[in-house]
Design a protein around this motif. Structure first.
Motif, PDB file in Angstrom:
ATOM      1  N   GLN A 151       0.839  -1.211   0.000  1.00  0.00           N
ATOM      2  CA  GLN A 151       0.000   0.000   0.000  1.00  0.00           C
ATOM      3  C   GLN A 151       0.870   1.256   0.000  1.00  0.00           C
ATOM      4  OE1 GLN A 151      -3.290  -0.572  -0.536  1.00  0.00           O
ATOM      5  NE2 GLN A 151      -2.416  -2.640  -0.547  1.00  0.00           N
ATOM      6  N   PHE A 152       2.176   1.075   0.163  1.00  0.00           N
ATOM      7  CA  PHE A 152       3.088   2.213   0.232  1.00  0.00           C
ATOM      8  C   PHE A 152       3.820   2.395  -1.099  1.00  0.00           C
ATOM      9  CE2 PHE A 152       2.133   1.157   4.537  1.00  0.00           C
ATOM     10  CZ  PHE A 152       2.161   2.358   5.224  1.00  0.00           C
ATOM     11  N   LEU A 210      15.523   9.095  10.237  1.00  0.00           N
ATOM     12  CA  LEU A 210      14.499   8.170   9.757  1.00  0.00           C
ATOM     13  C   LEU A 210      13.819   8.727   8.510  1.00  0.00           C
ATOM     14  CD1 LEU A 210      12.810   7.115  13.131  1.00  0.00           C
ATOM     15  CD2 LEU A 210      14.531   5.860  11.803  1.00  0.00           C
ATOM     16  N   MET A 211      13.658   7.867   7.513  1.00  0.00           N
ATOM     17  CA  MET A 211      13.005   8.235   6.259  1.00  0.00           C
ATOM     18  C   MET A 211      11.671   7.498   6.165  1.00  0.00           C
ATOM     19  SD  MET A 211      15.125  10.228   4.523  1.00  0.00           S
ATOM     20  CE  MET A 211      16.860  10.659   4.424  1.00  0.00           C
ATOM     21  N   PHE A 212      10.577   8.240   6.197  1.00  0.00           N
ATOM     22  CA  PHE A 212       9.253   7.633   6.124  1.00  0.00           C
ATOM     23  C   PHE A 212       8.764   7.595   4.681  1.00  0.00           C
ATOM     24  CE2 PHE A 212       9.683   9.058  10.474  1.00  0.00           C
ATOM     25  CZ  PHE A 212       9.187   7.983  11.187  1.00  0.00           C
ATOM     26  N   VAL A 213       7.987   6.568   4.362  1.00  0.00           N
ATOM     27  CA  VAL A 213       7.516   6.327   2.997  1.00  0.00           C
ATOM     28  C   VAL A 213       6.026   6.624   2.924  1.00  0.00           C
ATOM     29  CG1 VAL A 213       7.309   4.625   1.148  1.00  0.00           C
ATOM     30  CG2 VAL A 213       9.285   4.546   2.704  1.00  0.00           C
ATOM     31  N   GLU A 214       5.623   7.364   1.898  1.00  0.00           N
ATOM     32  CA  GLU A 214       4.208   7.682   1.691  1.00  0.00           C
ATOM     33  C   GLU A 214       3.438   6.451   1.199  1.00  0.00           C
ATOM     34  OE1 GLU A 214       3.400  12.104   0.171  1.00  0.00           O
ATOM     35  OE2 GLU A 214       4.730  10.975  -1.157  1.00  0.00           O
ATOM     36  N   THR A 215       2.133   6.466   1.441  1.00  0.00           N
ATOM     37  CA  THR A 215       1.269   5.468   0.811  1.00  0.00           C
ATOM     38  C   THR A 215       0.984   5.916  -0.629  1.00  0.00           C
ATOM     39  OG1 THR A 215      -0.801   6.552   1.417  1.00  0.00           O
ATOM     40  CG2 THR A 215       0.146   5.005   3.018  1.00  0.00           C
ATOM     41  N   LYS A 216       0.373   5.030  -1.374  1.00  0.00           N
ATOM     42  CA  LYS A 216       0.013   5.364  -2.754  1.00  0.00           C
ATOM     43  C   LYS A 216      -1.037   6.468  -2.816  1.00  0.00           C
ATOM     44  CE  LYS A 216       1.292   0.797  -4.469  1.00  0.00           C
ATOM     45  NZ  LYS A 216       0.829  -0.532  -4.947  1.00  0.00           N
TER      46      LYS A 216
END
Length: 356
Positions: free
Chosen positions: A12-13, A88-94
């Motif tokens: 979902q990311f 920390l590197m956060f990943v967006e959802t689609k």
């Protein structure tokens, strides 16, 4: 959680990676955390935030993503591989959010995994204490110009001393006669320390010390190191919220400088490690001293005593309440934990001239 379920949530990311396998990481006590191994690096951390503990998970994630982005901008001069290890590197959802909410109402987020890194559950030498202090100090320094008023209180009144004393006083009203007798020495200690233990809170409330971004869970296991024991970055930023520098310094010292486990019943083994204190403080101030006021710096030793005390009063309160909050393994477990923390305070104060 099945492999297919985790793979679905991971996908979902917004990433270009192909799921290969996963392993659960069991170091945390609240959230469910998985290392997602992919066909090609980078790997990722997939985490379920416990919405029963944290009541505003979107707010929590907004806090930690906002702070991470701020640090990324401050470190944008670094090469990408070094930057990826330093924050920390956060990943967006689609869909463009930083969390995915599943059909069960659980919230998930994804971070880029920091390769070739290690964590420590306990400090075993001064080098690790020093590097841990540098990491916590650097986190506070890099966020010292971040407007903390935009952050939510993830855990309201978490370090509020007046609230902890109110809980304690309420517990005295309902405690059994037997428990009051067993805990009498420590009840008296709490009462005797009441005025001193409010000093930092009073300074905060009067505006004499600055409200800033604080990590609020600075135990050494939340500091990430490389294989040469050099600090990389602070992790587990779920509790990032407005606070004062004393929270982060004091809680780190509480966990780093105890020579025994916090429920050790042989109090002869419980002592305050001055060498680790001095090493941690040295690293901490090297990174953040320029962002602190003289008053903040001069009250750091009191912060250590205060944060040890706040755990002592919480354990004691739970014992008086009949052990309703902390999990216990035997009937007097919480009382033993409280005794342990009070012994740590005594050991620290006995060495005050050296430690301060």
């Amino acid at each position: 959680m099945t492999q297919e379920q985790l793979k679905y949530k991971f996908n979902q990311f917004k990433h270009a990676s192909v799921y290969k396998s996963h392993k659960e990481l069991v170091s945390g006590h609240i959230n469910d955390t998985y290392l997602i191994e992919t066909q090609e690096e980078p790997y990722y951390i997939l985490q379920r935030i416990n919405h029963l503990v944290f009541k505003d998970v979107p707010g929590l994630i907004s806090n930690k993503v906002g702070v991470s982005k701020h640090i990324q901008k401050k470190l944008s001069h670094l090469p990408q591989d070094k930057l990826n290890q330093s924050v920390l590197m956060f990943v967006e959802t689609k869909k463009g959010d930083y969390y995915y909410k599943d059909e069960d109402g659980s919230y998930w987020n994804v971070m880029v995994y920091i390769n070739d890194s290690v964590t420590y559950d306990i400090v075993t030498n001064e080098e690790v204490a020093y590097e841990g202090g540098k990491l916590a100090g650097d986190f506070l320094n890099l966020t010292s110009d971040f407007d903390s008023s935009v952050l939510i209180d993830v855990i309201p009144k978490f370090h509020d001393m007046s609230f902890r004393f109110w809980q304690f006083e309420e517990a005295l009203k309902v405690a059994s006669k037997e428990r009051l007798e067993e805990a009498k020495v420590y009840i008296d200690k709490v009462i005797a320390l009441k005025e001193e233990m409010h000093i930092i809170q009073n300074l905060k409330e009067s505006g004499k010390i600055k409200l800033r971004v604080t990590h609020n869970d600075t135990k050494i296991s939340n500091a990430l190191f490389d294989k040469d024991n050099k600090g990389l970055c602070m992790i587990d930023t779920d509790t990032v919220m407005p606070g004062v520098v004393h929270y982060d310094f004091g809680d780190a010292i509480r966990t780093i400088c105890n020579t025994a486990a916090e429920d050790e019943t042989n109090l002869d083994l419980v002592n305050f490690n001055v060498a680790y204190y001095k090493a941690y403080k040295k690293g901490f101030l090297e990174k953040v001293e320029s962002a602190l006021t003289p008053l903040e710096i001069s009250t750091l030793p009191l912060a250590a005593k205060t944060m040890i005390f706040i755990m002592a009063i919480r354990f004691l309160t739970d014992f008086l309440n009949g052990d309703v909050y902390y999990k216990i393994k035997y009937p007097k477990h919480n009382l033993d934990r409280a005794k342990n923390q009070f012994k740590l305070i005594d050991s620290m104060m006995a060495q005050m001239e050296i430690a301060y």
